[in-house]
Design an enzyme around this catalytic site. Sequence first.
Site, PDB file in Angstrom:
ATOM      1  N   TYR A 168       0.905  -1.263  -0.036  1.00 42.79           N
ATOM      2  CA  TYR A 168       0.036   0.131  -0.103  1.00 42.79           C
ATOM      3  C   TYR A 168       0.801   1.224  -0.137  1.00 42.79           C
ATOM      4  O   TYR A 168       0.381   2.229  -0.744  1.00 42.79           O
ATOM      5  CB  TYR A 168      -0.756   0.014   1.413  1.00 42.79           C
ATOM      6  N   PHE A 185      -7.424  21.537 -24.595  1.00 47.91           N
ATOM      7  CA  PHE A 185      -7.571  20.080 -24.770  1.00 47.91           C
ATOM      8  C   PHE A 185      -9.018  19.879 -23.963  1.00 47.91           C
ATOM      9  O   PHE A 185      -9.137  20.334 -22.846  1.00 47.91           O
ATOM     10  CB  PHE A 185      -6.565  19.231 -24.201  1.00 47.91           C
ATOM     11  N   ASP A 202       1.493  20.236 -20.370  1.00 51.91           N
ATOM     12  CA  ASP A 202       0.901  18.953 -20.878  1.00 51.91           C
ATOM     13  C   ASP A 202       1.852  18.148 -21.702  1.00 51.91           C
ATOM     14  O   ASP A 202       1.844  18.420 -22.695  1.00 51.91           O
ATOM     15  CB  ASP A 202      -0.452  19.426 -21.360  1.00 51.91           C
ATOM     16  N   LYS A 257      -0.014   7.683 -23.583  1.00 51.19           N
ATOM     17  CA  LYS A 257       0.094   7.909 -24.792  1.00 51.19           C
ATOM     18  C   LYS A 257       1.723   7.931 -25.157  1.00 51.19           C
ATOM     19  O   LYS A 257       1.867   6.415 -25.230  1.00 51.19           O
ATOM     20  CB  LYS A 257      -0.178   9.558 -24.997  1.00 51.19           C
ATOM     21  N   ARG A 262     -13.382  15.012 -34.261  1.00 53.25           N
ATOM     22  CA  ARG A 262     -12.642  16.149 -33.330  1.00 53.25           C
ATOM     23  C   ARG A 262     -13.166  17.527 -33.974  1.00 53.25           C
ATOM     24  O   ARG A 262     -12.578  18.168 -35.029  1.00 53.25           O
ATOM     25  CB  ARG A 262     -11.067  16.008 -33.500  1.00 53.25           C
ATOM     26  N   PHE A 270     -18.809  14.347 -26.348  1.00 49.59           N
ATOM     27  CA  PHE A 270     -18.393  13.520 -27.391  1.00 49.59           C
ATOM     28  C   PHE A 270     -18.288  12.088 -27.123  1.00 49.59           C
ATOM     29  O   PHE A 270     -18.421  11.152 -27.878  1.00 49.59           O
ATOM     30  CB  PHE A 270     -17.013  13.983 -28.238  1.00 49.59           C
TER      31      PHE A 270
HETATM   32  C1  LIG Z   1      -5.004  12.334 -23.399  1.00 50.57           C
HETATM   33  C2  LIG Z   1      -4.699  13.647 -23.099  1.00 50.57           C
HETATM   34  C3  LIG Z   1      -5.201  14.270 -21.746  1.00 50.57           C
HETATM   35  C4  LIG Z   1      -5.825  13.556 -20.779  1.00 50.57           C
HETATM   36  O1  LIG Z   1      -5.294  12.234 -20.409  1.00 50.57           O
HETATM   37  P1  LIG Z   1      -5.945  11.043 -19.819  1.00 50.57           P
HETATM   38  O2  LIG Z   1      -5.086  10.124 -19.463  1.00 50.57           O
HETATM   39  O3  LIG Z   1      -7.031  10.634 -21.011  1.00 50.57           O
HETATM   40  O4  LIG Z   1      -7.068  11.338 -18.455  1.00 50.57           O
HETATM   41  C5  LIG Z   1      -4.660  15.580 -21.706  1.00 50.57           C
HETATM   42  N1  LIG Z   1      -4.065  16.338 -22.799  1.00 50.57           N
HETATM   43  C6  LIG Z   1      -3.821  15.685 -23.920  1.00 50.57           C
HETATM   44  C7  LIG Z   1      -3.068  16.545 -24.883  1.00 50.57           C
HETATM   45  C8  LIG Z   1      -4.203  14.303 -24.183  1.00 50.57           C
HETATM   46  O5  LIG Z   1      -3.992  13.751 -25.306  1.00 50.57           O
END
Ligand SMILES: *Cc1c(COP(=O)(O)O)cnc(C)c1O
Length: 458
Positions: free
Chosen positions: A73, A125, A216, A259, A383, A450
């Site tokens: 934990y 975003f 981001d 990603k 999109r 969406f």
């Molecule tokens: C996917 C994404 C997010 C959000 O992330 P999640 O893991 O889906 O919650 C934020 N910013 C960008 C540019 C993204 O592509």
Amino acid sequence: MKHRSWAEPYKIKMVEPVRITSRFEREKAIEDAGYNTFLLKSADVYIDLLTDSGTSAMSDRQWAGLMLGDESYAGSKNFYHLEEAVQKYYGYKHLVPTHQGRAAEHIISQLLIKKGDIIPGNMYFTTTKLHQELAGGTFVDVIIDEAHDPENEHPFKANVDLNKLENLIKKYGAERIPYVSIATTVNMAGGQPISLENLHEVRSLTQKYGIKIIHDMTRVAENAYIIKEREPGYADREVSEIVREICNLTDGATMSAKKDALVNIGGFLAVNDDELFDRARNMVVIYEGLHTYGGMAGRDMEALAIGIGESVDYNHIKARVGQVYYLGEKIINMGIPIVKPIGTHGVFLNAKKMLSHLSKDKLPAQALAAALYLDSGVRAMERGVVSAGRNPENGDHNYPELELVRLTVPRRVYTQAHMDVVAESVEVVYEERNKITGLKFVYEPRYLRFFQSRFEIL
Ligand SMILES: *Cc1c(COP(=O)(O)O)cnc(C)c1O
């Protein structure tokens, strides 16, 4: 010199069969899904280009890492591996793990934004903007104008327009701007990169006014790869060095590790400021879990720690972006309008131009995504106006300049032959575009519509 091909820097060890459906089956499936590709069952999808989020193939090393999961934990070994990877590859001082990117956006928005604040950024975003609004802020787009023009071939369409940013600071005052939100790459502009030259300028300007930059960093390695390819002075630099340089110009970051970082689930908030870290670490226990796991299993943190290292490898990122370019170039050669330059994580079809017979209230991109599925079982994502939601003040649809369908390529999952099938299906749909009559909403949820909206054919 004779042309020399390149190939992926891996071979395939395990395969997952996919189902090829009949047109009759697809007609029923898309109707049951309310013409929203998010509501299709994946078993009914042949080639799934809905998103590159959490859909990548992990390496054998990452799978081996799962077996090293320390599911304690508190104080899991895997947390410390992850912290080490974040410090080594990204250079941020403190790590707060979260279950995915939007959880990190939630925490940073609640901590830094107060009611009435303005958050400038290089294009919105969906989840990022929503969390800024839920915290009482207003997002203001300060990206260069070129980003809103799908035909414009500016090499760094995610760049910030410094005049727009400075005018905004002068108009509202620095006290009302808690941070500038900088994304690498910009998803909604079509997977477009920001240049280091521009980021350095944004840093100087914000420093002058004492404003933070929150990064981001969802696709930072892809952005770094394009800098190496396109930006003067960076050709001989390692992708990993460029990633570090980008991160060093910012004060903190939110990461959707689903990603770039090659895992199926995970994310984090990273900050340099000690006091901010204390507050974030306190907040994560309310919403995510203890600060040494933040909603992730130990094994997932291990896979992520390994994935971060793999994501900045030159041969990996070259093949990843190269595959997207292969698809994009094929579609361009068919004379079909897409966002240019080709994005790093997907090819963005210009639905507005492809379906020029449909007015924007007929939701051309949503209708195009449904038509593509119907033709071949290829799943893409809208999109455009559906993703852009409504204006919170007057309830009208937000009509963005860009009305796109995104063919998003998961990392290390599909072959070039899959890309051929996708491109050919896009071509058939384009040839038969006059049969597409548009869609209308029959159900619309309040947030991030969406994902769950349903439609009917007009
Ligand atoms: C996917 C994404 C997010 C959000 O992330 P999640 O893991 O889906 O919650 C934020 N910013 C960008 C540019 C993204 O592509």
